[in-house]
Design a protein around this motif. Structure first.
Motif, short mmCIF file in Angstrom:
data_model
loop_
_atom_site.label_atom_id
_atom_site.label_comp_id
_atom_site.label_asym_id
_atom_site.label_seq_id
_atom_site.Cartn_x
_atom_site.Cartn_y
_atom_site.Cartn_z
N ASP A 201 -83.04 85.61 46.90
CA ASP A 201 -83.07 85.84 45.45
C ASP A 201 -83.92 87.05 45.06
O ASP A 201 -84.12 87.30 43.88
CB ASP A 201 -83.56 84.59 44.71
CG ASP A 201 -84.94 84.13 45.19
OD1 ASP A 201 -85.54 84.82 46.04
OD2 ASP A 201 -85.40 83.07 44.73
N GLN A 202 -84.39 87.82 46.04
CA GLN A 202 -85.11 89.05 45.73
C GLN A 202 -84.93 90.04 46.87
O GLN A 202 -85.07 89.68 48.03
CB GLN A 202 -86.59 88.78 45.48
CG GLN A 202 -87.36 90.02 45.03
CD GLN A 202 -88.75 89.68 44.53
OE1 GLN A 202 -89.04 88.56 44.16
NE2 GLN A 202 -89.63 90.67 44.50
N GLU B 41 -79.63 94.42 33.57
CA GLU B 41 -79.48 92.97 33.64
C GLU B 41 -78.00 92.65 33.63
O GLU B 41 -77.27 93.08 32.74
CB GLU B 41 -80.20 92.33 32.45
CG GLU B 41 -80.32 90.85 32.51
CD GLU B 41 -81.19 90.32 31.37
OE1 GLU B 41 -81.59 89.15 31.43
OE2 GLU B 41 -81.48 91.08 30.41
N GLU C 44 -83.62 91.20 41.50
CA GLU C 44 -84.17 89.85 41.44
C GLU C 44 -83.15 88.94 40.77
O GLU C 44 -82.65 89.25 39.68
CB GLU C 44 -85.47 89.88 40.65
CG GLU C 44 -86.29 88.61 40.66
CD GLU C 44 -87.62 88.84 39.97
OE1 GLU C 44 -88.61 89.09 40.66
OE2 GLU C 44 -87.65 88.79 38.72
N LYS D 138 -82.16 85.56 38.89
CA LYS D 138 -82.63 84.41 38.12
C LYS D 138 -81.40 83.54 37.88
O LYS D 138 -80.47 83.94 37.18
CB LYS D 138 -83.25 84.85 36.80
CG LYS D 138 -84.49 85.73 36.97
CD LYS D 138 -85.07 86.14 35.63
CE LYS D 138 -86.29 87.03 35.80
NZ LYS D 138 -86.87 87.44 34.50
N ARG E 256 -89.37 81.73 38.01
CA ARG E 256 -88.50 82.72 37.37
C ARG E 256 -87.09 82.19 37.15
O ARG E 256 -86.38 82.64 36.26
CB ARG E 256 -88.47 84.02 38.16
CG ARG E 256 -87.73 83.97 39.49
CD ARG E 256 -87.47 85.41 39.97
NE ARG E 256 -86.94 85.42 41.32
CZ ARG E 256 -87.70 85.58 42.40
NH1 ARG E 256 -89.00 85.70 42.28
NH2 ARG E 256 -87.15 85.60 43.60
N HIS E 257 -86.67 81.21 37.97
CA HIS E 257 -85.31 80.70 37.83
C HIS E 257 -85.10 79.88 36.56
O HIS E 257 -83.98 79.79 36.06
CB HIS E 257 -84.92 79.88 39.06
CG HIS E 257 -84.73 80.71 40.28
ND1 HIS E 257 -83.73 81.67 40.38
CD2 HIS E 257 -85.39 80.76 41.46
CE1 HIS E 257 -83.79 82.25 41.56
NE2 HIS E 257 -84.80 81.72 42.23
N GLU F 251 -86.15 80.56 33.64
CA GLU F 251 -86.08 81.38 32.44
C GLU F 251 -84.67 81.43 31.87
O GLU F 251 -84.48 81.72 30.69
CB GLU F 251 -86.57 82.80 32.76
CG GLU F 251 -88.04 82.86 33.09
CD GLU F 251 -88.52 84.27 33.38
OE1 GLU F 251 -89.42 84.73 32.67
OE2 GLU F 251 -87.98 84.91 34.30
N ARG F 252 -83.66 81.17 32.70
CA ARG F 252 -82.27 81.25 32.25
C ARG F 252 -81.73 79.92 31.72
O ARG F 252 -80.68 79.89 31.11
CB ARG F 252 -81.37 81.67 33.43
CG ARG F 252 -81.73 83.00 34.05
CD ARG F 252 -81.35 84.12 33.14
NE ARG F 252 -81.44 85.39 33.85
CZ ARG F 252 -81.41 86.56 33.25
NH1 ARG F 252 -81.31 86.63 31.95
NH2 ARG F 252 -81.49 87.68 33.94
#
Length: 337
Positions: free
Chosen positions: A8-9, A110, A158, A160, A236-237, A239-240
């Protein structure tokens, strides 16, 4: 140790193409050896473009793709011939990918939709040939522009995770088991902490052919906002996610304290997460009678909807789906104090 298939990064070095130089050339014909300037323009350097792909769920395909170097533009030529543009590089990424500069940490792009294309790093412009500088008073310009350089630097992609509902809780709260019974997902399940170290996604089939996406996320521990445990990699995941379902096991020593720790970690990481819709599911409830349930309810915040569920006996799962669907589609405002 075997490397995970969920990445994921990614850190990559990117360089867009340099623009081609303009040509300084003068036309010469049999009958007119000084027919004037005819130097063509240089082509632009290749862009680096991001494209969303809904069929991708990880950045794994970029793990060994460390240098992304776009093609330079060709120089201009005589007879006003423009140089060929450098070939663009298109990087396909999963939906939910954020691109940022490593040095400045500025978010530069994004990707949220399938097929969405964003020119992430522009190629340098091609230089103008000397034909572009001819004027009535300067009919034989000796000047042509060099091409502009491309941009380069270390970048970070990254991911998310994009999901409607995120399952939040301590390790071993029963999140993976819940996901496995309400969706077709098959996450790893075991009786020890951090069984889930990568997000798992599943689609919940609802009534009348409707559905929504649920993400089982790695468990939070106290101090995650400072990077302890899986720390920022987990946080961070969420946040969506539109709705956060806090999964607290019935056998917790202190349900109120456990919920407070989870909320505090979210607030420490990003206070805006507190504006999301919160729901609470008390898992492993097959062991509870009505008296114990009433005692637990007294510990829970009165302003946040709650439900008792059991993945083992299927208790409350249909009601949970109704609660989640309502939260996702009615946009109820919840105060998380």
């Amino acid at each position: 140790m075997e490397k995970s298939n969920f990445v994921d990064q990614i850190r990559i070095f990117c360089r867009s193409g340099h623009g081609g130089a303009g040509s300084k050339h003068f036309m010469r014909t049999k009958f007119n050896p000084q027919a004037g300037p005819d130097g063509g323009d240089g082509g632009r350097g290749g862009h680096i473009i991001l494209r969303g792909n809904k069929n991708m769920w990880t950045l794994l395909h970029l793990r060994y793709y460390k240098n992304v170097l776009a093609e330079n533009g060709q120089g201009g030529n005589k007879n006003n011939m423009k140089g060929r543009d450098g070939k663009d590089i298109v990087i396909e990424v999963p939906l939910g990918t954020v691109a940022r500069d490593e040095e400045t940490e500025e978010n530069e792009a994004e990707i949220l939709e399938h097929g969405q294309e964003i020119v992430w790093i522009k190629g340098g412009r091609g230089g103008l040939g000397n034909a572009q500088f001819a004027t009535p008073t300067n009919q034989a310009p000796e000047h042509a522009q060099p091409g502009e350089p491309g941009e380069e630097g270390w970048k970070v992609l990254e991911l998310k995770v994009l999901a409607d509902v995120g399952l939040v809780g301590f390790p071993n709260a029963g999140k993976s088991t819940l996901l496995s019974v309400i969706t077709a997902a098959k996450p790893k399940i075991a009786d020890y902490a951090f069984t889930t170290i990568n997000p798992n996604l599943g689609i919940v089939a609802y009534r009348d052919g409707k559905s929504f996406c649920v993400a089982d996320l790695p468990g939070i521990i106290e101090g995650a906002a400072e990077g302890r445990g899986l720390g920022h990699r987990f946080l961070r995941h969420i946040e969506r996610n539109s709705v956060l379902l806090f999964v607290i096991p019935a056998d917790s020593n202190d349900h109120k304290k456990e919920f407070a720790i989870l909320v505090n970690e979210l607030e420490q990481y990003n206070p805006e997460l507190l504006h999301k819709q919160f729901l609470i599911a008390i898992s492993k409830s097959e062991m509870l009678d009505d008296e114990l349930k009433a005692a637990i309810v007294k510990e829970l915040p009165a302003n946040i909807p709650h439900i008792f569920i059991s993945s083992m006996t299927q208790q409350g799962l249909n009601d949970l789906k109704d609660l989640l669907w309502k939260a996702l589609n009615e946009g109820q405002e919840v105060t998380n104090n």
